[in-house]
Design an enzyme around this catalytic site. Sequence first.
Site, PDB file in Angstrom:
ATOM      1  N   SER A 142      11.040  56.483 -70.177  1.00 29.82           N
ATOM      2  CA  SER A 142      11.941  56.726 -71.307  1.00 29.82           C
ATOM      3  C   SER A 142      12.146  55.385 -71.992  1.00 29.82           C
ATOM      4  O   SER A 142      12.070  54.334 -71.333  1.00 29.82           O
ATOM      5  CB  SER A 142      13.296  57.233 -70.804  1.00 29.82           C
ATOM      6  OG  SER A 142      14.262  57.181 -71.850  1.00 29.82           O
ATOM      7  N   TYR A 155      20.291  56.124 -65.115  1.00 26.52           N
ATOM      8  CA  TYR A 155      19.069  56.528 -65.830  1.00 26.52           C
ATOM      9  C   TYR A 155      18.259  55.293 -66.219  1.00 26.52           C
ATOM     10  O   TYR A 155      17.056  55.209 -65.945  1.00 26.52           O
ATOM     11  CB  TYR A 155      19.468  57.341 -67.064  1.00 26.52           C
ATOM     12  CG  TYR A 155      18.318  58.015 -67.767  1.00 26.52           C
ATOM     13  CD1 TYR A 155      17.650  59.081 -67.165  1.00 26.52           C
ATOM     14  CD2 TYR A 155      17.897  57.610 -69.029  1.00 26.52           C
ATOM     15  CE1 TYR A 155      16.589  59.721 -67.815  1.00 26.52           C
ATOM     16  CE2 TYR A 155      16.849  58.238 -69.681  1.00 26.52           C
ATOM     17  CZ  TYR A 155      16.193  59.294 -69.072  1.00 26.52           C
ATOM     18  OH  TYR A 155      15.152  59.924 -69.724  1.00 26.52           O
TER      19      TYR A 155
HETATM   20  N1  LIG Z   1      14.658  64.783 -73.641  1.00 27.35           N
HETATM   21  C1  LIG Z   1      14.508  63.539 -74.030  1.00 27.35           C
HETATM   22  O1  LIG Z   1      14.926  63.192 -75.148  1.00 27.35           O
HETATM   23  C2  LIG Z   1      13.817  62.532 -73.152  1.00 27.35           C
HETATM   24  C3  LIG Z   1      13.628  61.232 -73.639  1.00 27.35           C
HETATM   25  C4  LIG Z   1      12.972  60.297 -72.845  1.00 27.35           C
HETATM   26  C5  LIG Z   1      12.488  60.659 -71.598  1.00 27.35           C
HETATM   27  N2  LIG Z   1      12.681  61.940 -71.134  1.00 27.35           N
HETATM   28  C6  LIG Z   1      12.167  62.259 -69.801  1.00 27.35           C
HETATM   29  O2  LIG Z   1      11.327  63.397 -69.881  1.00 27.35           O
HETATM   30  C7  LIG Z   1      11.444  64.163 -68.675  1.00 27.35           C
HETATM   31  C8  LIG Z   1      11.805  65.605 -69.024  1.00 27.35           C
HETATM   32  O3  LIG Z   1      12.980  65.617 -69.799  1.00 27.35           O
HETATM   33  P1  LIG Z   1      13.584  66.960 -70.441  1.00 27.35           P
HETATM   34  O4  LIG Z   1      14.333  66.580 -71.639  1.00 27.35           O
HETATM   35  O5  LIG Z   1      12.527  67.997 -70.538  1.00 27.35           O
HETATM   36  O6  LIG Z   1      14.652  67.333 -69.315  1.00 27.35           O
HETATM   37  P2  LIG Z   1      15.072  68.720 -68.666  1.00 27.35           P
HETATM   38  O7  LIG Z   1      16.384  68.507 -68.011  1.00 27.35           O
HETATM   39  O8  LIG Z   1      14.929  69.817 -69.666  1.00 27.35           O
HETATM   40  O9  LIG Z   1      13.943  68.926 -67.561  1.00 27.35           O
HETATM   41  C9  LIG Z   1      13.968  68.244 -66.343  1.00 27.35           C
HETATM   42  C10 LIG Z   1      13.429  69.201 -65.295  1.00 27.35           C
HETATM   43  O10 LIG Z   1      13.402  68.538 -64.031  1.00 27.35           O
HETATM   44  C11 LIG Z   1      13.800  69.474 -63.055  1.00 27.35           C
HETATM   45  N3  LIG Z   1      14.263  68.788 -61.845  1.00 27.35           N
HETATM   46  C12 LIG Z   1      15.416  68.081 -61.679  1.00 27.35           C
HETATM   47  N4  LIG Z   1      15.513  67.665 -60.411  1.00 27.35           N
HETATM   48  C13 LIG Z   1      14.391  68.093 -59.776  1.00 27.35           C
HETATM   49  C14 LIG Z   1      13.920  67.990 -58.441  1.00 27.35           C
HETATM   50  N5  LIG Z   1      14.634  67.336 -57.501  1.00 27.35           N
HETATM   51  N6  LIG Z   1      12.748  68.555 -58.126  1.00 27.35           N
HETATM   52  C15 LIG Z   1      12.027  69.220 -59.069  1.00 27.35           C
HETATM   53  N7  LIG Z   1      12.426  69.371 -60.326  1.00 27.35           N
HETATM   54  C16 LIG Z   1      13.590  68.813 -60.681  1.00 27.35           C
HETATM   55  C17 LIG Z   1      14.909  70.266 -63.731  1.00 27.35           C
HETATM   56  O11 LIG Z   1      15.180  71.491 -63.081  1.00 27.35           O
HETATM   57  C18 LIG Z   1      14.326  70.440 -65.131  1.00 27.35           C
HETATM   58  O12 LIG Z   1      13.536  71.600 -65.225  1.00 27.35           O
HETATM   59  C19 LIG Z   1      12.488  63.464 -67.813  1.00 27.35           C
HETATM   60  O13 LIG Z   1      11.837  62.630 -66.877  1.00 27.35           O
HETATM   61  C20 LIG Z   1      13.264  62.631 -68.820  1.00 27.35           C
HETATM   62  O14 LIG Z   1      13.849  61.509 -68.248  1.00 27.35           O
HETATM   63  C21 LIG Z   1      13.338  62.862 -71.890  1.00 27.35           C
END
Ligand SMILES: NC(=O)c1ccc[n+]([C@@H]2O[C@H](COP(=O)([O-])OP(=O)(O)OC[C@H]3O[C@@H](n4cnc5c(N)ncnc54)[C@H](O)[C@@H]3O)[C@@H](O)[C@H]2O)c1
Length: 266
Positions: A142, A155
């Site tokens: 991220s 985070y």
């Molecule tokens: N959304 C954003 O703007 C953004 C920005 C930068 C980075 N990210 C990164 O992208 C990735 C996905 O983000 P997102 O927005 O889709 O988030 P999200 O919360 O929609 O998805 C995260 C998923 O991880 C799963 N999860 C959590 N703990 C878990 C575990 N112990 N075992 C298995 N699965 C588990 C959750 O159930 C969920 O389905 C993350 O790593 C996040 O840090 C997101």
Amino acid sequence: MKLSGKVAIVTGTSPNIGAGIAGGLADEGAKVVCADVVPDNAEQCASWIAKHGGEALGIACDTTDETQVEALVARTRDAYGGVDVLVNNAGILGGDSVLDMPLDRWSRQLAVNLTGTFLCTKHVARQMVAQKRGGSIIVIVSTAGHQGQAGNIGYCTSKSGLLNFTRAAAMDLARHRIRVNSLTPTATDTEEGLARAAEWGRARPEARRRTLDFVKMAPLGALPSPRHYAQAAVFLASDDAEMITGTDLRVDAGAIAKYWPWIPHA
Ligand SMILES: NC(=O)c1ccc[n+]([C@@H]2O[C@H](COP(=O)([O-])OP(=O)(O)OC[C@H]3O[C@@H](n4cnc5c(N)ncnc54)[C@H](O)[C@@H]3O)[C@@H](O)[C@H]2O)c1
């Protein structure tokens, strides 16, 4: 079809980024295992891929539990004969400041973001070593892993740890032709994930106003969507990236490259 004949595991397949990446890999011919601690996220993502003509399997898995991760890899091997690509996408977003972050939230966030990535990488890489055909491991970071964001101590800490986890794992695995790279998303346009959630039959959540004006600060003048991360993940997973390991590919509309006080779209 850049990934035909390949098998990929994607963790954290909510309708947002994980499903976007899983769908993008499947569109390029990969068989995809969707792994999530929430069984509906695993199963609905796999069904959605199958509905669009791909091949996928949903497996419930808590990536912080080594026994469950070993079972995930074994089931993938039994179903599809091995693993060629791992996308460590599961994560816990958000948090609190260093003054207020409760220890249990800090511990769980580090466990999912760091330890989950370590365990999946360890057991998938062992499988890849045994297969003797190389592989590609992608770690989702991220922009908060590159910068100090207020109110997000766990985070920022875990995501920045993943940047050097990637380099160290890349060195451990290079002699096995297993490449390890990270992919840096940033604040993501929400429309694609919401549309996918609706396609999965989920209710549309109340729109939340973002406190920061991300679009105004993004040099490209728009935020990336999950499909943009998928395009980058396909590249890193494919043989087009055969000489690329230990690097970070930023899909951030230019955010990290920007001179910090410059407001491109004021
Ligand atoms: N959304 C954003 O703007 C953004 C920005 C930068 C980075 N990210 C990164 O992208 C990735 C996905 O983000 P997102 O927005 O889709 O988030 P999200 O919360 O929609 O998805 C995260 C998923 O991880 C799963 N999860 C959590 N703990 C878990 C575990 N112990 N075992 C298995 N699965 C588990 C959750 O159930 C969920 O389905 C993350 O790593 C996040 O840090 C997101």
